[in-house]
Design a protein around this motif. Structure first.
Motif, PDB file in Angstrom:
ATOM      1  N   GLU A 190       0.751  -1.300  -0.096  1.00  0.00           N
ATOM      2  CA  GLU A 190      -0.056  -0.040  -0.015  1.00  0.00           C
ATOM      3  C   GLU A 190       0.912   1.158   0.109  1.00  0.00           C
ATOM      4  O   GLU A 190       0.678   2.081  -0.795  1.00  0.00           O
ATOM      5  N   ALA A 191       1.937   1.392   0.856  1.00  0.00           N
ATOM      6  CA  ALA A 191       2.769   2.512   0.991  1.00  0.00           C
ATOM      7  C   ALA A 191       3.547   2.704  -0.141  1.00  0.00           C
ATOM      8  O   ALA A 191       3.608   3.867  -0.751  1.00  0.00           O
ATOM      9  N   ALA A 192       4.176   1.555  -0.900  1.00  0.00           N
ATOM     10  CA  ALA A 192       5.177   1.516  -1.800  1.00  0.00           C
ATOM     11  C   ALA A 192       4.265   2.157  -3.276  1.00  0.00           C
ATOM     12  O   ALA A 192       4.936   2.856  -3.890  1.00  0.00           O
ATOM     13  N   SER A 193       3.195   1.459  -3.304  1.00  0.00           N
ATOM     14  CA  SER A 193       2.267   1.750  -4.525  1.00  0.00           C
ATOM     15  C   SER A 193       1.849   3.408  -4.425  1.00  0.00           C
ATOM     16  O   SER A 193       1.910   4.027  -5.322  1.00  0.00           O
TER      17      SER A 193
ATOM     18  N   VAL B  94       0.736   3.994 -17.893  1.00  0.00           N
ATOM     19  CA  VAL B  94       0.825   2.481 -17.375  1.00  0.00           C
ATOM     20  C   VAL B  94       1.020   2.606 -16.272  1.00  0.00           C
ATOM     21  O   VAL B  94       0.479   1.683 -15.568  1.00  0.00           O
ATOM     22  N   ILE B  95       1.984   3.237 -15.655  1.00  0.00           N
ATOM     23  CA  ILE B  95       1.911   3.506 -14.078  1.00  0.00           C
ATOM     24  C   ILE B  95       0.460   3.672 -13.312  1.00  0.00           C
ATOM     25  O   ILE B  95       0.164   3.086 -12.295  1.00  0.00           O
ATOM     26  N   THR B  96       0.037   4.593 -13.855  1.00  0.00           N
ATOM     27  CA  THR B  96      -1.442   4.910 -13.187  1.00  0.00           C
ATOM     28  C   THR B  96      -2.387   3.753 -13.177  1.00  0.00           C
ATOM     29  O   THR B  96      -3.007   3.536 -12.484  1.00  0.00           O
TER      30      THR B  96
ATOM     31  N   LEU C  20      -3.763  -1.574  -7.664  1.00  0.00           N
ATOM     32  CA  LEU C  20      -3.043  -2.323  -6.812  1.00  0.00           C
ATOM     33  C   LEU C  20      -3.061  -1.731  -5.563  1.00  0.00           C
ATOM     34  O   LEU C  20      -2.969  -2.189  -4.467  1.00  0.00           O
ATOM     35  N   HIS C  21      -2.926  -0.254  -5.440  1.00  0.00           N
ATOM     36  CA  HIS C  21      -3.084   0.445  -4.241  1.00  0.00           C
ATOM     37  C   HIS C  21      -4.391   0.182  -3.703  1.00  0.00           C
ATOM     38  O   HIS C  21      -4.445  -0.025  -2.402  1.00  0.00           O
TER      39      HIS C  21
ATOM     40  N   GLY D 297      -2.697   5.191   2.367  1.00  0.00           N
ATOM     41  CA  GLY D 297      -1.320   5.265   2.357  1.00  0.00           C
ATOM     42  C   GLY D 297      -0.496   4.771   3.272  1.00  0.00           C
ATOM     43  O   GLY D 297       0.331   3.806   3.130  1.00  0.00           O
ATOM     44  N   VAL D 298      -0.400   5.032   4.459  1.00  0.00           N
ATOM     45  CA  VAL D 298       0.305   4.800   5.826  1.00  0.00           C
ATOM     46  C   VAL D 298      -0.335   4.175   6.693  1.00  0.00           C
ATOM     47  O   VAL D 298       0.235   3.729   7.732  1.00  0.00           O
ATOM     48  N   GLY D 299      -1.689   4.141   6.521  1.00  0.00           N
ATOM     49  CA  GLY D 299      -2.489   3.298   7.720  1.00  0.00           C
ATOM     50  C   GLY D 299      -2.152   1.993   7.968  1.00  0.00           C
ATOM     51  O   GLY D 299      -2.120   1.583   9.258  1.00  0.00           O
ATOM     52  N   GLY D 300      -1.785   1.192   7.026  1.00  0.00           N
ATOM     53  CA  GLY D 300      -1.465   0.010   7.275  1.00  0.00           C
ATOM     54  C   GLY D 300      -0.275   0.068   8.033  1.00  0.00           C
ATOM     55  O   GLY D 300      -0.145  -1.058   8.896  1.00  0.00           O
TER      56      GLY D 300
END
Length: 92
Positions: free
Chosen positions: A11-14, A29-31, A37-38, A66-69
């Motif tokens: 989650e954070a990396a994506s 393509v990244i979006t 994935l995120h 984002g950082v909740g996990g």
């Protein structure tokens, strides 16, 4: 707990990859790949946190995008594993 840690990292990396892409090249393509994935990692973090703990602090942290996990992993109390003694056999 292992799945929660992996999902929190994804989650954070994506999210970081999506934000870097937004600020730089903005490649479609990244979006296209990073967004779902995120989103899936975010939902997995919420589902696993709610299924494994009753801690209100961990549950509230899990819903932060984002950082909740990563925050939820830190809030979940870790109980020590019950260890068994050595295996004994009745061999002569």
């Amino acid at each position: 707990m292992r799945i929660l840690r992996i999902a929190a990292g994804v989650e954070a990396a994506s999210l970081a990859a999506l934000l870097i892409n937004l600020c730089t090249a903005h490649l479609r393509v990244i979006t296209t790949l990073g967004g779902p994935l995120h989103g899936m990692a975010y939902l997995v973090v919420i589902a696993i946190t709610f299924a494994t703990t009753r801690s209100p602090a961990a549950r509230w942290c899990a819903v932060i995008p984002g950082v909740g996990g990563l925050l939820a992993v830190r809030k979940i109390p870790i109980s020590p594993r019950k260890t068994r003694g050595p295996i004994r056999t009745n061999r002569l």
